[in-house]
Design an enzyme around this catalytic site. Structure first.
Site, short mmCIF file in Angstrom:
data_model
loop_
_atom_site.label_atom_id
_atom_site.label_comp_id
_atom_site.label_asym_id
_atom_site.label_seq_id
_atom_site.Cartn_x
_atom_site.Cartn_y
_atom_site.Cartn_z
N PRO A 134 36.73 47.94 48.60
CA PRO A 134 35.37 47.92 49.15
C PRO A 134 34.43 46.96 48.42
O PRO A 134 34.43 46.88 47.18
CB PRO A 134 34.89 49.37 48.96
CG PRO A 134 36.13 50.17 48.95
CD PRO A 134 37.18 49.30 48.30
N ASN A 135 33.64 46.29 49.22
CA ASN A 135 32.54 45.41 48.78
C ASN A 135 32.98 44.08 48.18
O ASN A 135 32.14 43.22 47.92
CB ASN A 135 31.61 46.15 47.81
CG ASN A 135 30.96 47.34 48.45
OD1 ASN A 135 30.36 47.22 49.52
ND2 ASN A 135 31.10 48.50 47.85
N ARG A 175 26.12 38.40 45.69
CA ARG A 175 25.26 39.22 44.83
C ARG A 175 25.96 39.47 43.50
O ARG A 175 27.17 39.32 43.38
CB ARG A 175 24.93 40.55 45.52
CG ARG A 175 24.17 40.35 46.82
CD ARG A 175 23.65 41.65 47.34
NE ARG A 175 22.89 42.37 46.32
CZ ARG A 175 22.47 43.62 46.47
NH1 ARG A 175 22.72 44.28 47.57
NH2 ARG A 175 21.79 44.21 45.51
N TYR A 217 30.12 39.48 38.45
CA TYR A 217 31.35 39.13 39.18
C TYR A 217 31.56 37.64 39.41
O TYR A 217 32.56 37.24 39.99
CB TYR A 217 31.37 39.86 40.52
CG TYR A 217 31.33 41.37 40.38
CD1 TYR A 217 32.31 42.05 39.66
CD2 TYR A 217 30.30 42.12 40.94
CE1 TYR A 217 32.27 43.42 39.52
CE2 TYR A 217 30.25 43.49 40.81
CZ TYR A 217 31.23 44.14 40.09
OH TYR A 217 31.20 45.50 39.95
N ASN A 247 43.03 44.82 43.62
CA ASN A 247 41.71 45.13 43.05
C ASN A 247 41.10 46.16 43.98
O ASN A 247 40.57 45.81 45.04
CB ASN A 247 40.82 43.89 42.96
CG ASN A 247 39.48 44.22 42.30
OD1 ASN A 247 39.11 45.39 42.19
ND2 ASN A 247 38.77 43.20 41.86
N ALA A 255 35.62 50.00 43.62
CA ALA A 255 35.22 51.31 43.08
C ALA A 255 36.24 52.41 43.37
O ALA A 255 36.25 53.45 42.70
CB ALA A 255 33.85 51.69 43.62
N HIS A 288 38.48 54.25 40.65
CA HIS A 288 38.07 55.32 39.74
C HIS A 288 38.25 56.73 40.30
O HIS A 288 38.06 57.69 39.55
CB HIS A 288 36.62 55.07 39.33
CG HIS A 288 36.38 53.64 38.89
ND1 HIS A 288 37.04 53.08 37.81
CD2 HIS A 288 35.61 52.64 39.42
CE1 HIS A 288 36.67 51.80 37.69
NE2 HIS A 288 35.80 51.52 38.65
N GLU A 309 47.29 45.82 38.67
CA GLU A 309 45.90 46.22 38.87
C GLU A 309 45.02 45.10 38.32
O GLU A 309 45.22 44.66 37.19
CB GLU A 309 45.61 47.52 38.13
CG GLU A 309 44.16 47.96 38.22
CD GLU A 309 43.82 49.07 37.23
OE1 GLU A 309 44.59 49.28 36.27
OE2 GLU A 309 42.77 49.71 37.42
N HIS A 341 41.01 43.43 37.89
CA HIS A 341 39.55 43.55 37.98
C HIS A 341 38.90 42.29 37.43
O HIS A 341 39.33 41.76 36.39
CB HIS A 341 39.04 44.75 37.17
CG HIS A 341 39.56 46.05 37.70
ND1 HIS A 341 39.10 46.61 38.87
CD2 HIS A 341 40.52 46.87 37.25
CE1 HIS A 341 39.75 47.74 39.10
NE2 HIS A 341 40.63 47.91 38.13
N ARG A 382 32.01 48.91 30.66
CA ARG A 382 30.85 49.18 31.52
C ARG A 382 30.51 50.68 31.49
O ARG A 382 30.76 51.36 30.51
CB ARG A 382 31.15 48.64 32.93
CG ARG A 382 31.41 47.12 32.92
CD ARG A 382 31.71 46.58 34.29
NE ARG A 382 30.56 46.71 35.18
CZ ARG A 382 30.63 46.50 36.51
NH1 ARG A 382 31.79 46.15 37.07
NH2 ARG A 382 29.55 46.65 37.25
O1 CA2 Z 1 35.51 44.24 38.24
C1 CA2 Z 1 36.06 44.50 39.32
O2 CA2 Z 1 36.81 43.73 39.89
C2 CA2 Z 1 35.73 45.84 40.01
O3 CA2 Z 1 36.90 46.27 40.69
C3 CA2 Z 1 34.62 45.55 41.00
C4 CA2 Z 1 34.13 46.81 41.71
C5 CA2 Z 1 33.76 47.87 40.69
O4 CA2 Z 1 33.38 49.07 41.36
C6 CA2 Z 1 34.89 48.17 39.73
O5 CA2 Z 1 34.45 49.13 38.80
C7 CA2 Z 1 35.33 46.91 39.02
C8 CA2 Z 1 32.91 46.51 42.57
C9 CA2 Z 1 33.14 45.42 43.58
C10 CA2 Z 1 31.82 45.20 44.29
O6 CA2 Z 1 31.60 43.81 44.36
C11 CA2 Z 1 30.37 43.38 44.72
C12 CA2 Z 1 30.24 42.01 44.83
C13 CA2 Z 1 29.02 41.51 45.19
C14 CA2 Z 1 27.94 42.35 45.44
C15 CA2 Z 1 28.10 43.71 45.31
C16 CA2 Z 1 29.32 44.23 44.96
#
Ligand code: CA2
Length: 146
Positions: A11-12, A19, A24, A75, A78, A81, A99, A101, A108
């Site tokens: 997701p996302n 953003r 990221y 990847n 979220a 978790h 896996e 990230h 974090r």
């Molecule tokens: O660091 C990573 O790759 C994560 O998998 C990214 C997830 C986060 O929940 C994990 O803890 C670590 C979040 C991905 C969301 O990505 C976004 C990108 C742009 C704007 C908002 C969210």
């Protein structure tokens, strides 16, 4: 076994580049898939990418990978978790699982410190940003070649 790697994005991750660049980076998911594909080609491998914002879609893709793809790089976003259904689906896959990230979840918020995917992964690559996609493919290639 097939020389394809299933690259899964949770997701996302489709929002990458739009953003939170401080966390990221500025590259898009398309950029990261290209990085993985280029790294795979150097080893005679290819990448099939699938992104979904829905846990069940990712579970379906993992199940369908059995007997179809030689390895999985995931990847889970979220879902990392708390998504035990992804844990269970990955546990039923026979090939190497990486896996991946972009950030280092362990550095974090405390809720990101648990990964339910890590126990069923061959290994984890975290905190190297987009370079992690290349590292993940290299890891898969090394496991498949040995
Ligand atoms: O660091 C990573 O790759 C994560 O998998 C990214 C997830 C986060 O929940 C994990 O803890 C670590 C979040 C991905 C969301 O990505 C976004 C990108 C742009 C704007 C908002 C969210």
């Amino acid at each position: 076994m097939s020389a394809t790697i299933l690259l899964l994005s949770g997701p996302n991750l489709n929002l990458l580049g739009e953003r939170e660049p401080a966390v990221y980076g500025t590259a898009t998911l398309t950029d990261h898939v290209a990085t993985a594909s280029e790294a795979a080609a150097l080893h005679g491998l290819s990448v099939v990418h699938f992104q979904s914002n829905h846990e069940g879609d990712l579970v379906d893709a993992i199940q369908a990978a059995r007997g179809t793809h030689g390895a999985i790089i995931i990847n889970p976003g979220a879902l990392t978790h708390y998504a035990w259904a992804i844990h269970d689906a990955l546990a039923a896959f026979d090939g190497p699982i990486v896996e991946l990230h972009l950030s280092n979840p362990n550095a974090r918020e405390p809720w990101r410190h648990l990964s339910v995917v890590a126990p069923v992964a061959t290994g984890s690559i975290v905190g190297f940003g987009g370079h992690g996609y290349r590292l993940a493919v290299e890891a898969v290639a090394a496991v498949l070649e040995r």
